[in-house]
Design an enzyme around this catalytic site. Sequence first.
Site, PDB file in Angstrom:
ATOM      1  N   HIS A 132       1.515   2.565  -3.104  1.00 40.05           N
ATOM      2  CA  HIS A 132       0.524   3.484  -4.049  1.00 40.05           C
ATOM      3  C   HIS A 132       0.665   5.020  -4.288  1.00 40.05           C
ATOM      4  CE1 HIS A 132      -3.275   0.689  -5.398  1.00 40.05           C
ATOM      5  NE2 HIS A 132      -2.113   0.315  -4.506  1.00 40.05           N
ATOM      6  N   GLU A 146      -9.092   1.306   4.863  1.00 41.52           N
ATOM      7  CA  GLU A 146      -9.574   0.750   3.823  1.00 41.52           C
ATOM      8  C   GLU A 146      -9.703  -0.530   3.519  1.00 41.52           C
ATOM      9  OE1 GLU A 146      -9.112   1.904  -1.196  1.00 41.52           O
ATOM     10  OE2 GLU A 146      -7.212   2.093   0.569  1.00 41.52           O
ATOM     11  N   HIS A 147      -8.261  -1.606   4.182  1.00 43.89           N
ATOM     12  CA  HIS A 147      -8.044  -2.957   4.086  1.00 43.89           C
ATOM     13  C   HIS A 147      -7.384  -3.155   5.226  1.00 43.89           C
ATOM     14  CE1 HIS A 147      -7.033  -0.685   0.462  1.00 43.89           C
ATOM     15  NE2 HIS A 147      -7.435  -2.085  -0.633  1.00 43.89           N
ATOM     16  N   ASP A 207      -7.399  -6.578  -4.037  1.00 44.23           N
ATOM     17  CA  ASP A 207      -7.054  -6.090  -5.359  1.00 44.23           C
ATOM     18  C   ASP A 207      -7.211  -6.682  -7.099  1.00 44.23           C
ATOM     19  OD1 ASP A 207      -6.809  -4.072  -3.774  1.00 44.23           O
ATOM     20  OD2 ASP A 207      -4.285  -3.614  -4.596  1.00 44.23           O
ATOM     21  N   GLN A 221       0.347  -1.442   0.422  1.00 38.01           N
ATOM     22  CA  GLN A 221      -0.110  -0.099  -0.063  1.00 38.01           C
ATOM     23  C   GLN A 221       0.823   1.259   0.066  1.00 38.01           C
ATOM     24  OE1 GLN A 221      -3.605   0.123  -0.359  1.00 38.01           O
ATOM     25  NE2 GLN A 221      -2.784  -1.859  -0.687  1.00 38.01           N
ATOM     26  N   HIS A 273     -51.760  16.164   5.146  1.00 34.38           N
ATOM     27  CA  HIS A 273     -51.560  14.371   5.139  1.00 34.38           C
ATOM     28  C   HIS A 273     -52.764  13.409   5.927  1.00 34.38           C
ATOM     29  CE1 HIS A 273     -47.670  15.681   3.629  1.00 34.38           C
ATOM     30  NE2 HIS A 273     -46.877  14.274   3.859  1.00 34.38           N
TER      31      HIS A 273
END
Length: 1001
Positions: free
Chosen positions: A262, A326-327, A360, A259, A419
């Site tokens: 990235h 995220e992971h 992934d 990661q 209503h």
Amino acid sequence: MKTYNWTDLNAAARRIALARPEQRSDPALQVAVRAIVDDVRSRGWEALVQQATRLDGEAPTRVAVAPIAAEARRTLSADQIEAIELAARNIETFHAGSLPQDHVVETLPGLTVRKIWRAIDRVGLYIPGGKTPLFSTLLMLAIPARAAGVAEIVVATPPRPGGGLDPVIALAAELCEIDAIWTVGGAQAIAALAFGAGDIPAAAKICGPGNAWVAEAKNYVASLPGGAAIDMPAGPSELMVIADDSADPTTVAADLLSQAEHDPTAQVLLATPSKALADAVEREVSAQAATLPRAEIAEASLAHARFVITADLKDAAEVANLYAPEHLSLAVAQPEDLLGGIRNAGAIFAGRLASETFGDYLAGSSHVLPTDGAARAWSGVSAYTFLKAISVQTVTAEAAVRIAGPAAALARLEGLEAHARSADARLAVAAGSNAAPPPFPSPSGRGVKEVAEALARPEILALPPFDIAAQANEAFGPDAIKLDANENPFAPLSEGALAAGLNRYPEPQPARLKKAMAALYGVAPDNLIVTRGADDAIDILIRAFCRPALDAVSICTPTFSAYGHFAKLQGARLIEAKLDANFDFDADAFLDTVRHEPSLKLAFICAPNNPTGNLVDPADVLRVADALPNTLIVLDEAYLEFSETPSLAEEAIRRPNLAILKTLSKAFGLAGARIGALLGNPDLIAIAARALPPYPLPSLSIEAALAALSPSRRPIHLERIARIKADRDRLAGEFARAPIVNAVRSGGGNFLFLEVDDPAALAKKLNGLGIRARFRPNAAPGGVRITIGTDAENDAALAAFGVPANDSPARRGEVVRDTKETKIAVAVDLDRPAPRKIDTGIPFYDHMLDQIAAHAGFSLILSCEGDLEIDAHHSVEDCAIAFGTALSRALADRRGIGRFGFSLPMDETEAHVLIDLSGRPYSVFEGTFEASHIGDYPTEMTRHVFRSLADSLGAAIHVRVQGENDHHKTEACFKAFGRALRQAVGREGDRDAMPSTKGVL
């Protein structure tokens, strides 16, 4: 990389340890993105071409994928093609197998609710390109969209650096059954997908990751009117690994670097109870990073890396929940044991063999996942991302009859009359009528407006609505330059907040007050007019509907004298129907008396009755209204809050001939303000309002009523009502012991009705004592009505009737405290253990104040509306001041109390609290706190709380606390203070003795 020992960190330090790299958009980037989007949105294709040529280096092009995919098949190896195809198959298998099913639930017999799923018509997919085109992202987005049944998928990706479409992306598109892709990138691509440009159609939803320009553009288009929805907020990638001693440091390091490579702003974390493992992983990360092709990017990312040493794996799971990665990789021997404790994560890789890389590319679930903590509330992309859930209701006649009434009641509770009428209309349809029912079915078969106009005086109907000031307010608003009403432009020569605005005429029907009273009574503002007390409503009804000498008004005697007074004042005939021998309302006898009166316009029923207190069954009132369709039944509910009888307000707003009288004089203590209300259907209300004077309500009364109806005051009002009811029931027994009393009636009001032997002698005695009571010989020969007063007033009345006074007067204190920052109401009763109801808006502080009252053994009601959106400081301090003031008032002159008090241990904590209720304020606080907050409660305010209590209570308060846990230390302070108060305020031997050798405090 930084390493933290989790158990050594306080709350603030833990937040710092889990802080993500600064991700705020550069303001200049934000401005540039919005300019691009706005340009494409307004000028379409022409703008898109210009922006793409400037930023991508070429104009947007729709590229057929088949020829380029064929090129990819020629240039890629067989293993590479097979891997891509395997990934596509796995993704399709997973998402096709996880599609939601329609389901049906019968919530009530005959009421069926279905949830059906429908695909979004058109979606736009953005696939990052450039130097590293993410073909896998196309698979992860397009295949779930196809599985969901999306009819049209529009794909955009930046052109390659040399121009054109990347062959691997073309191959992935072909596997996803996508014929063509638009080569356009950045914010301009997002704008085109959101709003359409040339042949690029507008999509309902845009999915896919991208750089900061793309992320900003997605957020911006989603915020615009008519803009597209987006899959989720996007940010740099992140991975957290939880590992135990069984984990392989080499594998863990490889995962972290997968990661880190990235993006320089990507973040990786390791949480482990093993310091040895953390050290080994750190060495491996350094060694492996040096050999990576993207080593520079990885090294930049590792500057944000965090290693967290936890007490155990359970603590590590809680770190993950706080961070919401995220992971999340669970590199532990027993991942299933840990999985149950994970609440926040985009995707979880369970076990030492589960690689985030598998997820992934080809595990099957999508790798488009929430980042930057969004996993606390967002899910990753799936087939659900491209679906909408639609609810379908099916209602049988049986179910319609069952739910129409409750549905209408709920609608009116929210002030939504249309209503409610929609629900009402189903009743006739359910009964088999083919024609639409009238909005308010009436026994006479006429609509509401017809009934109201038939009852009204012709002269009233001929009057135009007289509400000039209200029309001006509606047209120009409250900030208009007011030169229309001949007012003095200068403020009055008086001081105080209530003097503000007195040089201006008040609103004839103040909108804020109408709204507040409508909410109080569960009706819409159109169903109510505000009057000068209920008496004014009685007057305007008789003036609006009764012609002198022609029309009649009925009353049920003995009852409130104002009905007859205003009827005679108008010249209307008065018909008296008697209550029975027990003063109960007999509906049949009443109807026998008035049924044959042809011009009976108004029938007043007081429930509970004044002066006798008798209750009236609501069913009898409705039966009378049905039996007299040409008469307006006026139900006076002035004392209803003191009974258990439900209001008929809901019935009044839907019936053509029922109106309700309300007042704030009794339950809300506003007799001097003279605020009441008339409730009914809008047509009836509109006609009655024509008889109002142009400015019926003084500004001071309006402000007093608004303050009394503030939400912070409601708990105190409810407590007062409960106290009055309890005192009423107690006093009924006390007065029954009086030698001069023959009978006592305790009904549903805030009063008692007595029958005495010699009312003249009693009246003389009461006058001599300065006690005013209401004698009612018309109700009974010795009838006298006694209102429930304060404790001292009640004792004085009992003594006048020959009943010994209470030796132990109640110790109660009430405070209302309004500042610019807070509105607070407090009630303390030192001689009752309940109720205890605290609402400061700060849950932990509520608990602490409750601990004081619980351990001190007294009742506490405290409600606060404060500026918590700014800070908790004002609410905490002002509540302490108001609470202390209420305690001081409850203690009065402090005779008979213990005066002093106490210390308290709690787990590892020891708190000493010493109190002297001397009247001399002094505060000492010894203790410190590591955490800045416990929940929303700032710990630094604990010292201020006890100082404010000392000042407002008039007490010396010494607090000393020590321990390890801030929560325990804070709680121990408040509990010990409560225990000290129990001893200090407790009554001792001689209740008249002053607890001081000086004879005075």
